[in-house]
Design a protein around this motif. Structure first.
Motif, PDB file in Angstrom:
ATOM      1  N   LYS A 160      89.043 -62.726 -24.043  1.00 38.99           N
ATOM      2  CA  LYS A 160      88.180 -62.381 -25.181  1.00 38.99           C
ATOM      3  C   LYS A 160      88.961 -61.652 -26.274  1.00 38.99           C
ATOM      4  N   ASN A 161      90.083 -61.057 -25.888  1.00 35.11           N
ATOM      5  CA  ASN A 161      90.962 -60.377 -26.860  1.00 35.11           C
ATOM      6  C   ASN A 161      92.242 -61.193 -27.028  1.00 35.11           C
ATOM      7  N   TYR A 162      92.054 -62.468 -27.327  1.00 38.72           N
ATOM      8  CA  TYR A 162      93.120 -63.457 -27.398  1.00 38.72           C
ATOM      9  C   TYR A 162      94.306 -62.982 -28.249  1.00 38.72           C
ATOM     10  N   ASP A 163      95.501 -63.104 -27.674  1.00 34.48           N
ATOM     11  CA  ASP A 163      96.770 -62.802 -28.343  1.00 34.48           C
ATOM     12  C   ASP A 163      96.955 -61.313 -28.659  1.00 34.48           C
ATOM     13  N   GLN A 164      96.128 -60.453 -28.068  1.00 31.94           N
ATOM     14  CA  GLN A 164      96.305 -59.011 -28.228  1.00 31.94           C
ATOM     15  C   GLN A 164      97.012 -58.450 -26.992  1.00 31.94           C
ATOM     16  N   VAL A 165      97.959 -57.580 -27.215  1.00 31.40           N
ATOM     17  CA  VAL A 165      98.746 -57.013 -26.122  1.00 31.40           C
ATOM     18  C   VAL A 165      98.107 -55.712 -25.634  1.00 31.40           C
ATOM     19  N   PHE A 166      97.972 -55.595 -24.305  1.00 30.06           N
ATOM     20  CA  PHE A 166      97.424 -54.387 -23.698  1.00 30.06           C
ATOM     21  C   PHE A 166      98.399 -53.868 -22.652  1.00 30.06           C
ATOM     22  N   SER A 167      98.607 -52.573 -22.660  1.00 31.01           N
ATOM     23  CA  SER A 167      99.489 -51.968 -21.659  1.00 31.01           C
ATOM     24  C   SER A 167      98.787 -51.958 -20.304  1.00 31.01           C
ATOM     25  N   ALA A 168      99.568 -51.748 -19.241  1.00 31.42           N
ATOM     26  CA  ALA A 168      98.984 -51.639 -17.902  1.00 31.42           C
ATOM     27  C   ALA A 168      98.008 -50.479 -17.849  1.00 31.42           C
ATOM     28  N   ASP A 169      98.317 -49.388 -18.536  1.00 33.00           N
ATOM     29  CA  ASP A 169      97.412 -48.228 -18.587  1.00 33.00           C
ATOM     30  C   ASP A 169      96.078 -48.604 -19.242  1.00 33.00           C
ATOM     31  N   ASP A 170      96.156 -49.354 -20.355  1.00 32.14           N
ATOM     32  CA  ASP A 170      94.935 -49.777 -21.045  1.00 32.14           C
ATOM     33  C   ASP A 170      94.062 -50.619 -20.118  1.00 32.14           C
ATOM     34  N   LEU A 171      94.688 -51.589 -19.461  1.00 32.65           N
ATOM     35  CA  LEU A 171      93.952 -52.497 -18.587  1.00 32.65           C
ATOM     36  C   LEU A 171      93.373 -51.766 -17.380  1.00 32.65           C
ATOM     37  N   PHE A 172      94.149 -50.832 -16.856  1.00 26.31           N
ATOM     38  CA  PHE A 172      93.662 -50.057 -15.705  1.00 26.31           C
ATOM     39  C   PHE A 172      92.406 -49.270 -16.090  1.00 26.31           C
ATOM     40  N   GLU A 173      92.448 -48.649 -17.259  1.00 28.79           N
ATOM     41  CA  GLU A 173      91.304 -47.861 -17.713  1.00 28.79           C
ATOM     42  C   GLU A 173      90.085 -48.750 -17.963  1.00 28.79           C
ATOM     43  N   MET A 174      90.319 -49.926 -18.579  1.00 33.14           N
ATOM     44  CA  MET A 174      89.221 -50.827 -18.915  1.00 33.14           C
ATOM     45  C   MET A 174      88.582 -51.445 -17.676  1.00 33.14           C
ATOM     46  N   ILE A 175      89.401 -51.874 -16.728  1.00 29.19           N
ATOM     47  CA  ILE A 175      88.892 -52.652 -15.586  1.00 29.19           C
ATOM     48  C   ILE A 175      88.567 -51.781 -14.380  1.00 29.19           C
ATOM     49  N   TRP A 176      89.409 -50.811 -14.102  1.00 30.13           N
ATOM     50  CA  TRP A 176      89.212 -49.998 -12.898  1.00 30.13           C
ATOM     51  C   TRP A 176      88.583 -48.636 -13.201  1.00 30.13           C
ATOM     52  N   GLY A 177      88.885 -48.122 -14.385  1.00 24.91           N
ATOM     53  CA  GLY A 177      88.349 -46.823 -14.759  1.00 24.91           C
ATOM     54  C   GLY A 177      89.281 -45.701 -14.332  1.00 24.91           C
ATOM     55  N   LEU A 178      89.288 -44.633 -15.100  1.00 27.51           N
ATOM     56  CA  LEU A 178      90.207 -43.521 -14.844  1.00 27.51           C
ATOM     57  C   LEU A 178      89.913 -42.819 -13.516  1.00 27.51           C
ATOM     58  N   ASP A 179      88.677 -42.937 -13.048  1.00 30.36           N
ATOM     59  CA  ASP A 179      88.304 -42.256 -11.803  1.00 30.36           C
ATOM     60  C   ASP A 179      88.575 -43.103 -10.565  1.00 30.36           C
ATOM     61  N   SER A 180      89.114 -44.283 -10.781  1.00 33.88           N
ATOM     62  CA  SER A 180      89.375 -45.168  -9.645  1.00 33.88           C
ATOM     63  C   SER A 180      90.467 -44.587  -8.743  1.00 33.88           C
ATOM     64  N   GLU A 181      90.335 -44.879  -7.455  1.00 30.42           N
ATOM     65  CA  GLU A 181      91.348 -44.428  -6.508  1.00 30.42           C
ATOM     66  C   GLU A 181      92.505 -45.427  -6.403  1.00 30.42           C
ATOM     67  N   ALA A 182      92.363 -46.561  -7.103  1.00 26.33           N
ATOM     68  CA  ALA A 182      93.440 -47.550  -7.094  1.00 26.33           C
ATOM     69  C   ALA A 182      94.652 -47.013  -7.843  1.00 26.33           C
ATOM     70  N   GLU A 183      95.806 -47.622  -7.612  1.00 29.39           N
ATOM     71  CA  GLU A 183      97.035 -47.209  -8.281  1.00 29.39           C
ATOM     72  C   GLU A 183      97.313 -48.120  -9.475  1.00 29.39           C
ATOM     73  N   LEU A 184      98.086 -47.607 -10.419  1.00 29.35           N
ATOM     74  CA  LEU A 184      98.385 -48.352 -11.636  1.00 29.35           C
ATOM     75  C   LEU A 184      99.035 -49.702 -11.341  1.00 29.35           C
ATOM     76  N   LYS A 185      99.830 -49.754 -10.290  1.00 28.65           N
ATOM     77  CA  LYS A 185     100.529 -51.002  -9.975  1.00 28.65           C
ATOM     78  C   LYS A 185      99.575 -52.130  -9.600  1.00 28.65           C
ATOM     79  N   THR A 186      98.291 -51.792  -9.348  1.00 25.60           N
ATOM     80  CA  THR A 186      97.328 -52.831  -9.007  1.00 25.60           C
ATOM     81  C   THR A 186      97.140 -53.801 -10.164  1.00 25.60           C
ATOM     82  N   VAL A 187      97.395 -53.360 -11.404  1.00 23.83           N
ATOM     83  CA  VAL A 187      97.293 -54.256 -12.562  1.00 23.83           C
ATOM     84  C   VAL A 187      98.297 -55.390 -12.426  1.00 23.83           C
ATOM     85  N   ALA A 188      99.550 -55.054 -12.144  1.00 28.22           N
ATOM     86  CA  ALA A 188     100.594 -56.067 -11.987  1.00 28.22           C
ATOM     87  C   ALA A 188     100.285 -57.000 -10.818  1.00 28.22           C
TER      88      ALA A 188
END
Length: 233
Positions: free
Chosen positions: A170-198
């Motif tokens: 939906k955000n075609y051709d826009q670059v998002f950092s792993a931190d951005d994606l983690f916050e958007m999809i998992w949320g800052l309170d998630s117990e998952a680790e950042l590497k889960t994005v990769a």
């Protein structure tokens, strides 16, 4: 509200300027390019409603650009402009996905009339289509049902994989950092680790890419993050 955008690809600068002037007077958003290569860079990001293509261009021809466009997008109107009135040339234009073929020299009022007719048809088609479908390359993403198809076969994805894919698409051709994606999809309170994005990006590539090591859709932008982008070959 339907708003038509038009891209003119014409190496005759004076003709391009005249066409642009008339079309802008009609209220259309118009961009002009002198080569297929420059136009393609713009087209991939902005999906114009109508392409007005000169056939004989420096470098890639209008036919070659049209073929690339139709490989990626089935929507949109393609009108060819050419000084060649041979039936074989016209047939080639329609075979590569053209909707109309106008021979030079032409009457500007006739061209405007044809453009209006095609755009009315395109508007009707767009209004009749589901608003939540994205057709890109071999993929179809249904934003309403949250389903993914590759070559008309459904791709089974886990919830987080779907959320990640749809967010990037939906955000075609826009670059998002792993931190951005983690916050958007998992949320800052998630117990998952950042590497889960990769990890999820890797799993998605295995499911939607022809060759996960050479992705066509989910791209890594070194030093910055990830983006969803497709370029026809």
């Amino acid at each position: 509200m339907f708003q038509a955008s038009i891209v003119i690809v014409e190496d005759d600068v004076m003709m391009s300027e005249v066409l642009s002037l008339y079309l802008k007077k009609e209220g259309y958003d118009v961009k002009t390019f002198e080569s297929a290569e420059k136009a393609w860079v713009h087209i991939q990001k902005h999906f114009p409603t109508l392409l007005l293509l000169d056939v004989n261009l420096p470098g890639q021809t209008g036919f070659e650009l049209a073929k690339k466009y139709r490989e990626v997008y089935l929507d949109g109107v393609l009108i060819f402009l050419s000084g060649n009135s041979a039936i074989e040339e016209k047939l080639t234009g329609f075979l590569v996905g053209g909707d109309d073929y106008i021979t030079k020299p032409f009457d500007i009022e006739e061209l405007l009339a044809r453009i209006k007719v095609h755009l009315r048809k395109e508007q009707a088609l767009q209004e009749a289509k589901p608003k939540d479908l994205m057709n890109i390359g071999s993929l179809q993403l249904d934003l309403r049902t949250k389903t993914v198809f590759k070559n008309q076969q459904e791709v089974l994805l886990f919830v987080k994989e779907k959320k990640l894919l749809f967010f990037l698409a939906k955000n075609y051709d826009q670059v998002f950092s792993a931190d951005d994606l983690f916050e958007m999809i998992w949320g800052l309170d998630s117990e998952a680790e950042l590497k889960t994005v990769a990890v999820h990006i890797s799993n998605l590539r295995k499911k939607i890419e022809l060759d996960p090591k050479r992705p066509e859709y989910l791209h890594t932008v070194r030093g910055f993050g990830y983006k969803f982008f497709y370029q026809a070959h």
